[in-house]
Design an enzyme around this catalytic site. Structure first.
Site, PDB file in Angstrom:
ATOM      1  N   ASN A 187       0.862  -1.179   0.000  1.00 15.02           N
ATOM      2  CA  ASN A 187       0.000   0.000   0.000  1.00 15.02           C
ATOM      3  C   ASN A 187       0.898   1.228   0.000  1.00 15.02           C
ATOM      4  O   ASN A 187       1.351   1.693   1.048  1.00 15.02           O
ATOM      5  CB  ASN A 187      -0.921  -0.017   1.217  1.00 15.02           C
ATOM      6  CG  ASN A 187      -1.921  -1.152   1.162  1.00 15.02           C
ATOM      7  OD1 ASN A 187      -2.897  -1.091   0.422  1.00 15.02           O
ATOM      8  ND2 ASN A 187      -1.666  -2.217   1.927  1.00 15.02           N
ATOM      9  N   GLU A 188       1.165   1.739  -1.194  1.00 21.01           N
ATOM     10  CA  GLU A 188       2.104   2.830  -1.392  1.00 21.01           C
ATOM     11  C   GLU A 188       1.459   4.178  -1.032  1.00 21.01           C
ATOM     12  O   GLU A 188       0.241   4.267  -0.829  1.00 21.01           O
ATOM     13  CB  GLU A 188       2.561   2.856  -2.853  1.00 21.01           C
ATOM     14  CG  GLU A 188       3.290   1.596  -3.309  1.00 21.01           C
ATOM     15  CD  GLU A 188       4.737   1.528  -2.835  1.00 21.01           C
ATOM     16  OE1 GLU A 188       5.081   2.236  -1.873  1.00 21.01           O
ATOM     17  OE2 GLU A 188       5.521   0.778  -3.437  1.00 21.01           O
ATOM     18  N   PRO A 189       2.265   5.243  -0.934  1.00 17.36           N
ATOM     19  CA  PRO A 189       1.697   6.575  -0.702  1.00 17.36           C
ATOM     20  C   PRO A 189       0.564   6.874  -1.682  1.00 17.36           C
ATOM     21  O   PRO A 189       0.680   6.611  -2.884  1.00 17.36           O
ATOM     22  CB  PRO A 189       2.898   7.500  -0.943  1.00 17.36           C
ATOM     23  CG  PRO A 189       4.072   6.673  -0.529  1.00 17.36           C
ATOM     24  CD  PRO A 189       3.741   5.275  -0.974  1.00 17.36           C
ATOM     25  N   THR A 196      10.278   2.241  -3.826  1.00 19.62           N
ATOM     26  CA  THR A 196      10.152   0.819  -3.489  1.00 19.62           C
ATOM     27  C   THR A 196      10.892  -0.029  -4.518  1.00 19.62           C
ATOM     28  O   THR A 196      11.561  -1.013  -4.165  1.00 19.62           O
ATOM     29  CB  THR A 196       8.666   0.415  -3.446  1.00 19.62           C
ATOM     30  OG1 THR A 196       7.999   1.194  -2.454  1.00 19.62           O
ATOM     31  CG2 THR A 196       8.501  -1.059  -3.124  1.00 19.62           C
TER      32      THR A 196
END
Length: 639
Positions: A163-165, A182
């Site tokens: 769950n990235e920014p 990432t």
């Protein structure tokens, strides 16, 4: 599992409980014990234990302890259902980089969990099957009543799972695009950045919140900044881990290095009453000086009181006495004689005056860390007549591009012909290596011949750099520690053979000084392993008479620099010193322009080193000390 929104803005507030352990080993055992407790409790109720599992470096020691519990203590996983957080997409299950492979390698193949109870997102799906698969994955979690205990690691972007920014709180299991940072961090696992998948299947934030208990783990100093933002920052989609502040039962488990940026560790005077000691006092005075942009000797009583440090000056006769004390302490760290100044009063110097000519070992984890991190000091030690040895701990062979290896293979092939060497043998070796490079595809592991070529490239560069510094060949040591020689990015654990090599060199040289890399943000972890080997080697010789008078100095530079309040020896560098240092770094041609593993910092290593050295000097200047072009910094380690 959700509390009300928290949006405090007071500095130093800890909004998630944090447990700090001495090391990742101790912390991992504590986490494994919590997991085992859940499993046993469910067994006693004749129920299934539903575990949410993570991958990456953080949980490896947790899984190792769970395997030990199974094999030695009889812990059964027969009643366990597992759900893994994520998987790269696309990704073959058989790939060394797949999380399917990771979980079986570290846990599932060693315990009695039933295969039908293992759930790992499928990276082999066709793109049109993913949406239905994700909904089914989510449904299976719901049907089991949610997850009993969810393990999490954390990325430097603040991602949990993938769950990235920008991920939203209501997100569920889905296909996502990976953040460039990432991808950079994953490059060390895949060999190079372009081989890292750009997408992944991940459980969402809402999926994670179905867990009754959440444990987020982080080890090492490189995780310290994001842990601070997660624990003390406001809730924001820009740092998805901050959503955990809303969970009713969550804790962050860290080792001491990962806790270093937390207010209760770095600036405890902000949030609590301190028991002042010399180290904390020095940190607080420097903090106030930098916060106000004033030299230390200009700080006033009122400024201390207005910034919550009234109790500190109460220990002294006002700010003047305190300011002078800290100013003098900083002044005493500065020396142009890193091996000690002959004939000088060494009472207030970082190093002893005697013996005038010292035996020195500079340990370098990779073949270039010596000149990158302490090249100026290295030069001064040699120029000032000390018996300096350099010990390159690993071959560094994975950090050479294939086309560089091909260039040297061509040279070897052509030279063999020119010199009339055994053409059949030369041709055979040449073709074997060439075929390996040509047919490598997406694999990261090199053929043995190619590894030897790459290792020799780095060996030649390191020797050239050491000779430029002024070392004779007999003082240049290539240790080639066995833990490194896997041919892949993932290395073996430190072993007896590695420590024996370090110990043998220490006994041979009997150094008065040892310099070692304390730069633990190295993305591959090689620096930490090499430092551990040195610690163990020094422990092996501590009973010998010479070892009682051996100082261990830790340097940084390739990946980070010491904070000024930590520095115990600062070696000033002139503009000419920087030029010489740069020339030594330039001998490492395979690492120039764009190295194989640059990390998140896109500057070349020589640029990073010079910028950090100049910044250290600038900080000393801003605190009111003498102005220098640059400085290399060291911390003395009491072993």
């Amino acid at each position: 599992m959700v509390t009300e929104d928290i949006n405090f803005k007071k500095e130093g507030i800890e909004r998630i409980p944090v447990r700090v352990f001495e090391s990742d080993v101790v912390a991992s055992i504590a986490v494994a014990e919590q997991m085992a407790s859940v499993i046993k409790e469910k067994q006693s109720q004749n129920k299934m234990a539903v575990l949410g599992l993570a991958t990456g470096s953080s949980p490896i020691k947790v899984y190792r302890e769970l395997v030990r519990m199974h094999q030695e203590d009889g812990l059964s996983f027969a009643n366990v259902v597992s759900f893994n957080l994520d998987e790269y997409y696309p990704m073959r299950k058989t790939s060394d980089q797949s999380y399917y492979y990771f979980m079986h390698q570290h846990l599932f193949d060693h315990v009695d969990i039933k295969s039908e109870n293992i759930n790992i997102p499928d990276g082999e799906l066709t793109i049109d099957a993913i949406d239905h698969y994700c909904r089914t994955y989510e449904q299976k979690i719901d049907e089991l009543g949610g997850i009993d205990l969810q393990l999490l690691g954390i990325g430097r972007t603040g991602h949990i799972g993938f769950n990235e920014p920008g991920s939203y709180f209501e997100s569920k299991t889905r296909l996502v695009k990976l953040d460039p940072l990432t991808i950079q961090d994953a490059a060390s696992d895949f060999g190079r950045e372009e081989l890292v998948p750009t997408r992944a299947i991940t459980m969402g934030i809402q999926s994670i919140f179905k867990a009754k208990k959440v444990i987020l783990m982080a080890w090492g100093e490189k995780k310290a900044p994001i842990i601070k933002r997660t624990v003390e920052g406001i809730i924001s989609e820009a740092v998805p881990a901050t959503f955990l502040q809303k969970h009713l039962d969550v804790e962050v488990v860290v080792d001491e290095n990962a806790s270093l940026q937390l207010a209760k560790v770095k600036t405890p005077w902000i949030s609590s009453i301190c028991e002042w000691n010399e180290k904390l006092t020095k940190s607080a005075v420097i903090w106030l000086s930098q916060k106000l942009g004033l030299p230390i000797l200009k700080l006033t009583d009122d400024q201390y009181r207005e910034n919550g440090l009234g109790d500190l000056i109460a220990h002294y006769n006002g700010s003047q006495e305190l300011n002078v004390k800290i100013f003098n302490a900083l002044q005493k760290t500065i020396t142009g004689w890193p091996g000690g100044k002959p004939g000088a009063d060494d009472t207030n110097r970082p190093e002893r005056a005697l013996p005038e000519k010292k035996r020195v070992i500079v340990f370098s984890p990779h073949p270039d860390d010596d000149v990158i991190s302490m090249g100026g000091t290295f030069l001064k030690l040699a120029e000032q007549g000390h018996e300096v040895h350099v010990a390159y701990q690993t071959s560094g062979n994975i950090a050479v591009f294939d086309d560089d290896a091909r260039r040297f293979l061509d040279f070897y092939h052509d030279l063999s012909i020119e010199l009339g060497l055994n053409e059949d043998e030369a041709e055979k070796i040449y073709q074997t290596a060439l075929d390996s490079i040509s047919n490598k595809g997406g694999e990261t592991k090199d053929h043995e011949v190619v590894r030897k070529v790459k290792g020799l490239i780095r060996k030649g560069e390191a020797a050239a750099g050491a000779r430029l510094v002024g070392l004779p060949d007999e003082r240049i040591h290539f240790l080639n520690l066995p833990f490194y020689e896997t041919g892949a990015v993932n290395k073996k654990d430190i072993g007896e053979a590695d420590v024996a090599i370090i110990t043998e060199l220490l006994k041979k040289v009997k150094p008065h000084q040892v310099f070692a890399a304390g730069d633990l943000r190295d993305p591959h972890g090689t620096h930490k392993v090499c430092l551990d080997a040195i610690f163990k080697g020094l422990a092996n010789v501590k009973s010998e008479s010479w070892a009682k008078d051996c100082f261990l100095w830790l340097y940084r530079g390739a990946w980070q620099e010491w904070d000024v309040d930590e520095i115990q020896m600062a070696v000033p560098l002139s503009p000419m010193d920087l030029v010489k240092k740069r020339k030594a770094i330039f001998k490492h041609q395979s690492q120039k322009d764009t190295p194989v593993f640059p990390g998140e910092d896109k500057r070349e290593f020589w640029q990073r080193a010079e910028d950090r050295n100049r910044e250290t000097a600038k900080i000393y200047d801003s605190l009111g000390l003498a102005e220098y072009e640059a400085m290399e910094a060291f911390v003395k380690y009491d072993y």
